[in-house]
Design a protein around this motif. Structure first.
Motif, PDB file in Angstrom:
ATOM      1  N   GLY A 103       1.211  -1.250  -0.129  1.00 55.15           N
ATOM      2  CA  GLY A 103      -0.243  -0.014   0.150  1.00 55.15           C
ATOM      3  C   GLY A 103       1.191   1.204  -0.286  1.00 55.15           C
ATOM      4  O   GLY A 103       1.700   1.285  -0.601  1.00 55.15           O
ATOM      5  N   ARG A 104      -0.089   2.588   0.342  1.00 58.10           N
ATOM      6  CA  ARG A 104       0.717   3.715   0.376  1.00 58.10           C
ATOM      7  C   ARG A 104       2.233   3.676   1.635  1.00 58.10           C
ATOM      8  O   ARG A 104       2.425   4.658   1.380  1.00 58.10           O
ATOM      9  N   GLN A 105       1.987   3.656   2.481  1.00 61.03           N
ATOM     10  CA  GLN A 105       2.257   3.620   3.635  1.00 61.03           C
ATOM     11  C   GLN A 105       3.234   2.362   3.839  1.00 61.03           C
ATOM     12  O   GLN A 105       2.702   1.080   4.118  1.00 61.03           O
ATOM     13  N   ARG A 106       4.198   2.856   4.390  1.00 57.82           N
ATOM     14  CA  ARG A 106       4.754   1.257   5.637  1.00 57.82           C
ATOM     15  C   ARG A 106       4.773   1.892   7.393  1.00 57.82           C
ATOM     16  O   ARG A 106       5.147   2.189   7.514  1.00 57.82           O
ATOM     17  N   LEU A 107       3.706   0.994   7.459  1.00 56.76           N
ATOM     18  CA  LEU A 107       3.108   0.993   8.484  1.00 56.76           C
ATOM     19  C   LEU A 107       4.182   0.221  10.077  1.00 56.76           C
ATOM     20  O   LEU A 107       4.096   1.116  10.789  1.00 56.76           O
ATOM     21  N   TRP A 108       4.147  -0.430   9.371  1.00 62.57           N
ATOM     22  CA  TRP A 108       5.923  -1.676  10.434  1.00 62.57           C
ATOM     23  C   TRP A 108       7.201  -0.640  10.474  1.00 62.57           C
ATOM     24  O   TRP A 108       7.499  -0.226  11.392  1.00 62.57           O
ATOM     25  N   THR A 109       7.139   0.200  10.052  1.00 59.94           N
ATOM     26  CA  THR A 109       8.007   0.964   9.209  1.00 59.94           C
ATOM     27  C   THR A 109       8.071   2.371  10.381  1.00 59.94           C
ATOM     28  O   THR A 109       8.868   3.328  11.166  1.00 59.94           O
ATOM     29  N   ALA A 110       6.841   2.648  10.477  1.00 62.79           N
ATOM     30  CA  ALA A 110       5.965   4.253  11.215  1.00 62.79           C
ATOM     31  C   ALA A 110       6.327   3.900  12.155  1.00 62.79           C
ATOM     32  O   ALA A 110       6.798   4.364  13.305  1.00 62.79           O
ATOM     33  N   LEU A 111       6.071   2.251  12.795  1.00 60.50           N
ATOM     34  CA  LEU A 111       5.942   1.678  13.865  1.00 60.50           C
ATOM     35  C   LEU A 111       7.046   1.518  14.164  1.00 60.50           C
ATOM     36  O   LEU A 111       8.238   2.266  15.864  1.00 60.50           O
ATOM     37  N   GLU A 112       8.357   1.754  13.625  1.00 64.47           N
ATOM     38  CA  GLU A 112      10.250   0.967  14.039  1.00 64.47           C
ATOM     39  C   GLU A 112      10.608   2.244  14.038  1.00 64.47           C
ATOM     40  O   GLU A 112      11.288   2.882  15.184  1.00 64.47           O
ATOM     41  N   ARG A 113      10.141   3.779  13.299  1.00 63.18           N
ATOM     42  CA  ARG A 113      10.613   4.952  13.961  1.00 63.18           C
ATOM     43  C   ARG A 113      10.284   4.813  15.139  1.00 63.18           C
ATOM     44  O   ARG A 113      11.602   5.908  16.199  1.00 63.18           O
ATOM     45  N   ILE A 114       9.262   5.077  16.188  1.00 63.51           N
ATOM     46  CA  ILE A 114       8.229   4.899  16.932  1.00 63.51           C
ATOM     47  C   ILE A 114      10.146   4.165  18.415  1.00 63.51           C
ATOM     48  O   ILE A 114      10.096   4.782  19.079  1.00 63.51           O
ATOM     49  N   ARG A 115       9.379   2.878  17.891  1.00 64.59           N
ATOM     50  CA  ARG A 115      10.303   2.517  18.657  1.00 64.59           C
ATOM     51  C   ARG A 115      11.950   2.954  18.804  1.00 64.59           C
ATOM     52  O   ARG A 115      12.202   2.808  19.760  1.00 64.59           O
ATOM     53  N   ASN A 116      12.530   3.089  17.711  1.00 60.85           N
ATOM     54  CA  ASN A 116      13.972   3.378  18.065  1.00 60.85           C
ATOM     55  C   ASN A 116      14.112   4.628  18.444  1.00 60.85           C
ATOM     56  O   ASN A 116      14.712   4.767  19.482  1.00 60.85           O
ATOM     57  N   ARG A 117      12.655   5.746  18.376  1.00 58.92           N
ATOM     58  CA  ARG A 117      12.789   7.047  19.905  1.00 58.92           C
ATOM     59  C   ARG A 117      13.195   6.102  21.107  1.00 58.92           C
ATOM     60  O   ARG A 117      13.562   7.086  22.189  1.00 58.92           O
ATOM     61  N   LEU A 118      11.628   5.503  20.929  1.00 53.98           N
ATOM     62  CA  LEU A 118      11.472   5.240  22.351  1.00 53.98           C
ATOM     63  C   LEU A 118      13.234   4.509  23.492  1.00 53.98           C
ATOM     64  O   LEU A 118      13.336   5.178  24.427  1.00 53.98           O
TER      65      LEU A 118
END
Length: 379
Positions: free
Chosen positions: A331-346
């Motif tokens: 699809g248009r967005q990479r949803l797991w990638t978006a989640l991993e960016r959050i986990r990186n920040r955490l």
């Protein structure tokens, strides 16, 4: 069983000795608010519980600090037959008393203030508030007419007669109030705009935001904006709805996420997590990528997590226990990638900037968040 002793014991467990909410909790017969309820049957389904036929379980459930589901998929436990097995999401509950007390404390209630309880449910918050305040100062609304009528009848039995109104609070709220406490999760944008419009200048709003565990508290100023913060406290409430049930889930998209190869295949950095239960991650995902729906399955030591979005995007992460997952996305967005960016920040910063963030709600219902150099808007 002496319900008054049970209620006093419950009050002792969910309030401090000097709390102004101890007396209301101790004198409200909670069992009368929940004569029937739904419980999980151990296989993912729902089992009807009837208090009148099992008084010991009824009293134990009513005077334990737990939420009791009273409607599933639009089927009220009060209307169900013993063999009924409803499907879908819970649509109403009697919220656990400790959380009700926390929301009331966030509301900063006092004599002479008019309160709107948004989301009647079983009527627990309304009962506690009307016990402490004058009846005429408390109004309770719900989209489901049965909930408001049942709560009105049950509260009247023990001498409480606040005002109950059946309406869609996301569309219109008649009147204005000094305090609004929502025990349903509001969507930033049009729904929050309607609620903010019913709050008087100088009034206080307490709510959670849809698809998050964030408790927002804010005071309304003379410019029509409300300013406050995201409390260092969390809660999970059902989302507002406009009918007796929620819209169908993205069933076909979840089916695609379970089996498709996708446009991108990779190895994830972090173990598979049940995002719905990781409240801080879930909340931040809604801020950065609003509208994501979640799924999670386990079998033995194998974990699968699914993320789907109304725009057609989806992601699947699969792994054995804590091994790095195999990730498929489409699809248009990479949803797991978006989640991993959050986990990186955490992981990098040790926390996310949500709890304690400053809040500004503009009259259009948009929520603006800030903390340090971080900025975000919802709605």
């Amino acid at each position: 069983m002496d319900w008054q002793k049970a209620a006093e014991s419950l009050a002792g467990s969910v309030t401090d000795p000097d709390s102004r909410w101890r007396a209301p909790v101790s004198i409200v017969p909670r069992h009368e608010l929940v004569p029937r309820w739904w419980e999980r049957d151990g296989s993912g389904g729902w089992l009807l519980r009837d208090g009148a036929t099992d008084p010991e379980s009824w009293w134990k459930a009513a005077y334990t600090d737990r939420s009791l589901i009273t409607s599933v998929g639009g089927l009220h436990a009060d209307h169900a037959e013993p063999g009924d097995r409803p499907e879908g999401l819970p649509t109403s509950s009697a919220t656990l008393p400790s959380l009700v007390v926390r929301m009331l404390r966030h509301g900063r209630l006092g004599p002479g203030l008019d309160l709107l309880d948004l989301g009647t449910g079983a009527g627990g918050l309304t009962a506690y508030a009307a016990t402490r305040l004058a009846d005429q100062r408390v109004t309770s609304v719900d989209v489901d007419p049965y909930l408001t009528s049942a709560a009105a009848e049950r509260l009247a039995r023990f001498g409480l007669r606040p005002r109950f109104v059946a309406l869609d609070a996301t569309a219109e709220i008649p009147g204005t109030y000094d305090r609004i406490i929502a025990t349903v999760a509001l969507r930033p944008g049009s729904a929050l705009r309607t609620v903010l419009g019913a709050l008087r200048e100088g009034g206080r709003l307490v709510t959670t935001l849809a698809n998050t565990a964030l408790i927002l508290t804010a005071w309304k100023g003379p410019d029509g904006e409300a300013r406050g913060l995201i409390e260092r406290d969390t809660a999970g409430f059902m989302k507002t709805r406009t009918s007796d049930n929620y819209p169908p889930a993205l069933t076909e998209l979840f089916a695609l996420a379970r089996s498709a190869e996708g446009d991108e295949r990779s190895t994830g950095r972090y173990p598979v997590v049940d995002v719905a239960e990781a409240w801080e991650l879930r909340s931040m995902l809604e801020v950065t990528t609003p509208g994501v729906e979640l799924g999670y399955e386990t079998h033995d030591r194998h974990r699968n997590a699914y993320l789907v979005h109304p725009d057609g995007s989806w992601a699947r992460a699969s792994a054995e226990w804590t091994d790095p997952p195999e990730v498929h996305q489409g699809g248009r967005q990479r949803l797991w990638t978006a989640l991993e960016r959050i986990r990186n920040r955490l992981n990098a910063e040790g926390s996310l900037p949500l709890l304690g963030a400053h809040v500004r709600i503009t009259p259009d219902g948009v929520v603006h968040l800030s903390r340090g150099n971080w900025r975000a808007s919802m709605g």
